[in-house]
Motif scaffolding. Structure first.
Motif, PDB file in Angstrom:
ATOM      1  N   GLU A 490      -5.759  -8.161  -3.962  1.00 63.58           N
ATOM      2  CA  GLU A 490      -6.176  -7.437  -2.761  1.00 63.58           C
ATOM      3  C   GLU A 490      -7.569  -7.950  -2.378  1.00 63.58           C
ATOM      4  O   GLU A 490      -8.305  -8.480  -3.212  1.00 63.58           O
ATOM      5  N   GLU A 502       2.348   1.670   5.245  1.00 57.29           N
ATOM      6  CA  GLU A 502       1.711   2.755   5.980  1.00 57.29           C
ATOM      7  C   GLU A 502       2.327   2.830   7.367  1.00 57.29           C
ATOM      8  O   GLU A 502       2.312   1.851   8.115  1.00 57.29           O
ATOM      9  N   ARG A 509      -4.684  -3.165   0.962  1.00 59.86           N
ATOM     10  CA  ARG A 509      -5.684  -2.145   0.634  1.00 59.86           C
ATOM     11  C   ARG A 509      -7.052  -2.723   0.966  1.00 59.86           C
ATOM     12  O   ARG A 509      -7.271  -3.944   0.851  1.00 59.86           O
ATOM     13  N   GLU A 512     -12.900   0.409  -1.055  1.00 59.83           N
ATOM     14  CA  GLU A 512     -12.745   1.126  -2.311  1.00 59.83           C
ATOM     15  C   GLU A 512     -11.354   1.716  -2.514  1.00 59.83           C
ATOM     16  O   GLU A 512     -11.112   2.403  -3.495  1.00 59.83           O
ATOM     17  N   GLU A 513     -10.435   1.424  -1.592  1.00 62.62           N
ATOM     18  CA  GLU A 513      -9.028   1.717  -1.891  1.00 62.62           C
ATOM     19  C   GLU A 513      -8.570   0.864  -3.069  1.00 62.62           C
ATOM     20  O   GLU A 513      -7.593   1.186  -3.728  1.00 62.62           O
TER      21      GLU A 513
END
Ligand code: C2E
Ligand code: SIN
Ligand code: SIN
Ligand code: FE
Ligand code: FE
Length: 583
Positions: A490, A502, A509, A512-513
């Protein structure tokens, strides 16, 4: 919790750099050493010598060989017995065994083949033939492993079969203990408790958590203030884990203070050593008043180190069903129900402890074995990718640890809990690419640029890797491994993979996901991929790599991590230079 892992066993965590792992059992030392030299000079072969034939299965479980050589050339070695013992051991039954013999021992050929021996090497033999046979059989085994690499099969084999089978075995063993039951109603209650613990121990997957739990339960069972577990490694006992309530009270954090690693020889100079040597339990009221005619001595060096006074001690061998001793558990300084110190452990408690030790040993062996399997798989994944060196994995793990340490330092995190996190990260970093096992060599070894379809295929290594750690009872280590395997590609700007679904669309992502561990390993992985040669690209020089890393701040990488990376560049270079590829 007032416990603390002492340095992890390096043999468990270091990734072997050889494709072929040979265990050479039995035989004369000089002759064996000569064979070892010959094999090792062939390259890609690592050899462990096992001098005592009685240790063969232990050593095999520890080293995870791809071939076992049993040397029958000396009188007095009952090779068939060794072969039988190896055959019986479920963990290593499938590893090919080759007998080293002379014309004279040729008579046992039939019997040996009947037992499933893979081949014979009759001495004198040419070096070429020796090496060729070892390689052929080792390759055969590795191919079988690869073919069986179906992740689901591996997991169910590991957790279902063994757990249920062995828990059942243990159930029977404890069930047969009925003599005490009639006499003492409390006994039954305690035995039931023990059964329950046995089942729970089987669900704990990683060794450190397991040792922690074993020691807590054992201390609880015997109301002991302190306890130590030693694990056997050949002729030494490694101090693997300890808990000490009394010392914990003295520290601000309430954690048992850090203790440097040490080990004891397996001999009568310490209690633990003697117990390991003889397999006998000892129950000592006062370690400083051991009768002069006792066969063992107390080694007080650990007490001096800690400023602690050991008084009463029970030391119990960790013995498996075949009678092999894997270590020793010591319980120290009992207290009464009211918490007052008392002298000596009741005899009945020591009996309970023996049964507990049996259960604990099964669980420890299983955890050991699981780690070994993991190493084997890692090794395979890597050979397919990185020109057969252990470098990439060790470097990525090392860079990750350096970055995490600085990240934590900036937040004032330190101490045992932090060290445990760092070790989890290091471990997880080592398996980040394990899913590449599932990707075709044709793609991974392609010297040119991948086309779009091929790249889509490669991307699946994240998902495939993470599946490996999704058992129904994941350990603490598994959680970190799964996260890192899945998310190390990611990107901070959301343009990475595998991403999330989504509103019917797939997106990467971002920020901080992506969990910290995955962000750290992702950065370390790219730094290493650019700094070293790949089959599809040459190594870049350092200046170019650093410029790239800086340029990707806030794009591919978390800007704080890039900053930390540059602040720690010296430490990063040290890791890089310590694990250079020798190609
Ligand atoms: P890897 O070789 O370990 O590379 C890890 C990551 O480092 C790559 O992830 C990419 O982000 C970065 N990286 C590596 N080489 C370069 C480069 O030359 N330029 C730039 N800008 N970044 C680079 P990525 O792209 O998702 O690739 C994942 C894996 O796919 C690679 O792991 C490698 O095994 C394979 N792969 C990627 N591209 C190729 C290719 O062109 N040929 C072959 N045979 N394999 C490739
Ligand atoms: C210990 O104090 O735990 C080790 C000493 C011994 O086993 O003799
Ligand atoms: C280490 O710190 O090298 C071992 C810890 C781990 O990988 O779990
Ligand atoms: Fe990767
Ligand atoms: Fe990688």
């Amino acid at each position: 919790m007032s416990s603390q892992p002492v340095n992890s066993n390096p043999s468990l965590h270091s990734v072997p750099t050889h494709r072929h792992e040979v265990l050479l059992v039995g035989g004369d030392f000089a002759a064996s050493r000569e064979i070892r030299l010959l094999l090792e000079s062939a390259g890609g072969v690592g050899v462990t010598l096992c001098v005592r034939t009685t240790d063969a299965t232990d050593e095999a479980i520890r080293t995870c060989p791809t071939v076992i050589l049993v040397d029958l050339r000396l009188p007095g070695v009952d090779g068939l017995q060794v072969v039988d013992a190896l055959e019986r051991c479920a963990e290593i039954g499938a590893v090919p065994t080759i007998i080293l013999a002379t014309q004279e021992t040729d008579s046992i050929r039939e019997a040996a083949f009947a037992r499933g021996v893979s081949d014979f090497i009759i001495f004198p033999v040419s070096t070429t033939e020796l090496i060729a046979k070892v390689r052929t059989h080792s390759n055969g085994y590795l191919n079988v492993l690869k073919r069986n690499r179906s992740i689901a099969a591996y997991e169910s084999l590991q957790s279902e079969l063994r757990t249920s089978h062995r828990a059942l075995e243990e159930h029977r063993r404890i069930g047969s203990l009925s003599a005490h039951e009639a006499v003492d109603p409390d006994w039954q209650i305690r035995l039931n408790g023990l059964m329950q613990i046995g089942v729970e121990l089987h669900l704990i997957q990683d060794l450190q958590s397991l040792l922690d739990r074993i020691l807590s339960e054992a201390r609880h069972l015997l109301r002991a203030t302190a306890g130590t577990i030693f694990l056997r490694e050949g002729d030494t006992l490694r101090f693997a884990f300890f808990q000490n309530d009394e010392l914990a009270h003295r520290t601000a954090s309430g954690e048992t203070p850090h203790v440097p690693t040490f080990s004891l020889p397996v001999c009568d100079r310490s209690i633990a050593g003697w117990v390991c040597l003889t397999g006998q339990l000892v129950n000592i009221p006062d370690c400083y008043r051991i009768p002069a005619d006792a066969p063992y001595r107390f080694d007080s060096s650990f007490d001096s180190l800690l400023g602690f006074r050991t008084r009463s001690m029970v030391a119990v061998p960790l013995t498996d069903h075949a009678g092999r001793i894997h270590g020793v558990i010591e319980l120290i300084n009992p207290v009464s129900d009211q918490g007052n110190p008392r002298v000596g452990f009741p005899v009945q408690d020591t009996q309970l402890m023996e049964h507990f030790a049996n259960i604990a040993t099964l669980a420890i062996n299983r955890a050991h074995h699981r780690e070994n399997e993991m190493r084997r798989m890692l090794k395979m994944a890597e050979f397919r990718d990185a020109d057969e060196t252990g470098g990439h994995i060790e470097r990525v793990a090392g860079y990750s640890a350096v970055i995490f340490e600085e990240w934590s330092r900036r937040r004032g995190l330190e101490g045992p809990a932090f060290e445990r996190q760092r070790d989890r990260l290091r471990d997880a970093a080592r398996v980040h690419d394990v899913g590449k096992m599932a990707i075709s060599d044709v793609i991974l070894r392609k010297t040119g640029q991948l086309d779009a379809a091929e790249y889509e295929e490669v991307k699946k290594h994240t998902q495939r890797g993470s599946e490996l750690f999704s058992s129904h009872n994941p350990s603490d280590l598994d959680d970190a491994r799964r996260e890192v395997a899945l998310l190390h590609h990611e990107r901070w700007d959301g343009k990475g993979y595998p991403g999330i679904e989504e509103a019917g669309r797939r997106r990467g992502r971002r920020g901080e996901e992506i969990p910290l561990f995955a962000r750290i390993v992702g950065l370390s992985d790219v730094f290493d991929a650019l700094s070293t040669r790949r089959c599809y690209k040459e190594a870049w020089d350092e200046a170019r790599v650093l410029e790239f890393m800086q340029g990707e701040s806030n794009r591919h990488f978390d800007p704080e991590l890039v900053e930390i990376f540059f602040a720690q560049l010296d430490a990063i270079r040290t890791v890089r230079d310590a694990h250079r590829d020798h190609l």
